[in-house]
Scaffold this active site. Structure first.
Site, PDB file in Angstrom:
ATOM      1  N   GLY A  51      35.653  44.675  44.530  1.00 15.51           N
ATOM      2  CA  GLY A  51      35.761  45.735  43.535  1.00 15.51           C
ATOM      3  C   GLY A  51      34.646  46.749  43.657  1.00 15.51           C
ATOM      4  O   GLY A  51      34.197  47.339  42.680  1.00 15.51           O
ATOM      5  N   ALA A  52      34.221  47.008  44.890  1.00 13.43           N
ATOM      6  CA  ALA A  52      33.023  47.817  45.117  1.00 13.43           C
ATOM      7  C   ALA A  52      33.205  49.286  44.752  1.00 13.43           C
ATOM      8  O   ALA A  52      32.226  49.978  44.459  1.00 13.43           O
ATOM      9  CB  ALA A  52      32.593  47.708  46.585  1.00 13.43           C
ATOM     10  N   GLY A  68      25.227  55.217  53.261  1.00 11.98           N
ATOM     11  CA  GLY A  68      24.645  55.322  54.591  1.00 11.98           C
ATOM     12  C   GLY A  68      24.138  53.976  55.074  1.00 11.98           C
ATOM     13  O   GLY A  68      24.225  52.963  54.369  1.00 11.98           O
ATOM     14  N   ASN A  76      33.335  40.785  41.643  1.00 11.99           N
ATOM     15  CA  ASN A  76      33.323  41.839  40.643  1.00 11.99           C
ATOM     16  C   ASN A  76      34.715  42.381  40.321  1.00 11.99           C
ATOM     17  O   ASN A  76      34.957  42.853  39.221  1.00 11.99           O
ATOM     18  CB  ASN A  76      32.427  42.989  41.134  1.00 11.99           C
ATOM     19  CG  ASN A  76      32.544  44.224  40.278  1.00 11.99           C
ATOM     20  OD1 ASN A  76      32.164  44.223  39.108  1.00 11.99           O
ATOM     21  ND2 ASN A  76      33.090  45.292  40.860  1.00 11.99           N
ATOM     22  N   SER A 112      33.249  38.735  31.135  1.00 12.40           N
ATOM     23  CA  SER A 112      33.355  39.715  30.056  1.00 12.40           C
ATOM     24  C   SER A 112      33.145  39.012  28.720  1.00 12.40           C
ATOM     25  O   SER A 112      33.434  37.821  28.586  1.00 12.40           O
ATOM     26  CB  SER A 112      34.749  40.360  30.082  1.00 12.40           C
ATOM     27  OG  SER A 112      35.009  41.080  28.900  1.00 12.40           O
ATOM     28  N   TYR A 144      44.145  39.295  29.509  1.00 11.57           N
ATOM     29  CA  TYR A 144      42.848  39.554  30.142  1.00 11.57           C
ATOM     30  C   TYR A 144      41.787  38.612  29.582  1.00 11.57           C
ATOM     31  O   TYR A 144      41.018  38.007  30.338  1.00 11.57           O
ATOM     32  CB  TYR A 144      42.437  41.004  29.900  1.00 11.57           C
ATOM     33  CG  TYR A 144      41.026  41.327  30.324  1.00 11.57           C
ATOM     34  CD1 TYR A 144      40.718  41.597  31.647  1.00 11.57           C
ATOM     35  CD2 TYR A 144      39.988  41.370  29.385  1.00 11.57           C
ATOM     36  CE1 TYR A 144      39.413  41.896  32.039  1.00 11.57           C
ATOM     37  CE2 TYR A 144      38.688  41.669  29.762  1.00 11.57           C
ATOM     38  CZ  TYR A 144      38.409  41.932  31.089  1.00 11.57           C
ATOM     39  OH  TYR A 144      37.115  42.221  31.466  1.00 11.57           O
ATOM     40  N   LYS A 166      39.576  35.714  31.649  1.00  8.64           N
ATOM     41  CA  LYS A 166      38.119  35.685  31.724  1.00  8.64           C
ATOM     42  C   LYS A 166      37.549  34.376  31.154  1.00  8.64           C
ATOM     43  O   LYS A 166      36.520  33.882  31.639  1.00  8.64           O
ATOM     44  CB  LYS A 166      37.527  36.896  30.988  1.00  8.64           C
ATOM     45  CG  LYS A 166      37.755  38.217  31.709  1.00  8.64           C
ATOM     46  CD  LYS A 166      37.107  38.231  33.092  1.00  8.64           C
ATOM     47  CE  LYS A 166      37.219  39.585  33.748  1.00  8.64           C
ATOM     48  NZ  LYS A 166      36.564  39.633  35.087  1.00  8.64           N
ATOM     49  N   THR A 204      25.867  31.869  31.951  1.00 10.39           N
ATOM     50  CA  THR A 204      26.481  33.172  31.745  1.00 10.39           C
ATOM     51  C   THR A 204      25.517  34.049  30.960  1.00 10.39           C
ATOM     52  O   THR A 204      25.005  33.637  29.917  1.00 10.39           O
ATOM     53  CB  THR A 204      27.804  33.060  30.965  1.00 10.39           C
ATOM     54  OG1 THR A 204      28.727  32.267  31.713  1.00 10.39           O
ATOM     55  CG2 THR A 204      28.411  34.433  30.720  1.00 10.39           C
TER      56      THR A 204
END
Length: 266
Positions: free
Chosen positions: A21-22, A59, A95, A148, A161, A165, A244
């Site tokens: 998920g970059a 870069g 991620n 989350s 969701y 999680k 966590t």
């Protein structure tokens, strides 16, 4: 003059980092932080154009992989790329995730499967594969799941969701327990509210409402979640596994929003 990154003084020189998920909001912040700290990056995302733009912006020696996390073949190809480029990673950051809305009475089986494929099954398959590589190469690595506050507090219209999680938190502890004998630590971070996702756009009214209730008075900034992730990935957290950390300005413990007819005591 180039601006110094706030986490640049942390030293991850030569550390091999795999990040899914970059190309998203948090993913980009995480990538920038580890890159500034000297890490070698293998960045994964399904958005090829955004991924290449991030590589160009950073870069240096950055490897990218277009990964479809609902496809085991694509994940296996990512694992093969990790083996080819790194031998084994030192750090894996799971991620990637999706945040679609939908009530339990309305959601169909295909959408349920998609949510759990990305948010739970993919971290399982990838963590298992990366851990096997670490064990083979004798790497005492660190794995960080991006969870989350929804894992602990249900939210109307996004229950699938929240459930995914919650399950990810249990997966984190399960892996932490089983990988401890190999010196591989597994932890989770719950980032704070950061509007700007193109995958799950939010209305201005919703953003204003959420920000008004955060105890520390602001949304998540670029250094916040990466600082916690880097701590967990570092030797400073050598005795931390299965934990966590909420990095959300106190949003998960309660809201400052009060009814209009109520006033503070002081």
């Amino acid at each position: 003059m180039q601006t110094k990154h706030p986490l640049q003084d942390l030293d991850f020189t030569g550390k091999r980092v795999v990040l899914t998920g970059a190309a998203g909001v948090f993913g980009r912040w995480i990538a920038e932080a580890f890159h500034a700290a000297g890490a070698r990056l293998l960045l994964s995302d399904r958005d090829d154009a955004a991924l290449e733009a991030l590589r160009d912006a950073l870069g240096g020696d950055v490897v990218t992989h277009r990964t479809e996390l609902t496809d085991d073949t694509s994940i296996e190809d990512l694992l093969a790329t990790v083996a080819r480029e790194f031998g084994a990673a030192d750090i894996l950051i799971n991620n990637a995730g999706i945040y679609p809305s939908g009530f339990l009475l309305d959601i169909d089986g295909a959408e349920w499967d998609r949510i759990f494929d990305v948010n739970l099954r993919a971290p399982f398959v990838l963590t298992r594969g990366i851990a096997r590589q670490m064990i083979t190469e004798g790497v005492r690595g660190s794995i960080v799941m991006i969870s989350s506050g929804a894992a602990r507090k249900m939210r109307a219209s996004v229950a699938p969701y929240c459930i995914s999680k919650t399950a990810l938190d249990r997966l984190t502890k399960g892996f932490a327990l089983e990988l401890a004998e190999y010196g591989i630590r597994v932890n989770a971070v719950e980032p704070g509210f950061a509007p700007g996702s193109t995958a799950s756009p939010l209305t201005d009214a919703h953003v204003t409402s959420v920000l008004a209730g955060i105890p520390l008075g602001r949304g998540s900034e670029p250094q916040d979640a990466p600082a916690a992730i880097m701590f967990l990935a570092s030797e400073a957290a050598a005795y931390v596994t299965g934990a966590t950390i909420a990095v959300d300005g106190g949003n998960s413990i309660g809201s400052l929003v009060v009814h209009q007819d109520k006033k503070k005591a002081l």
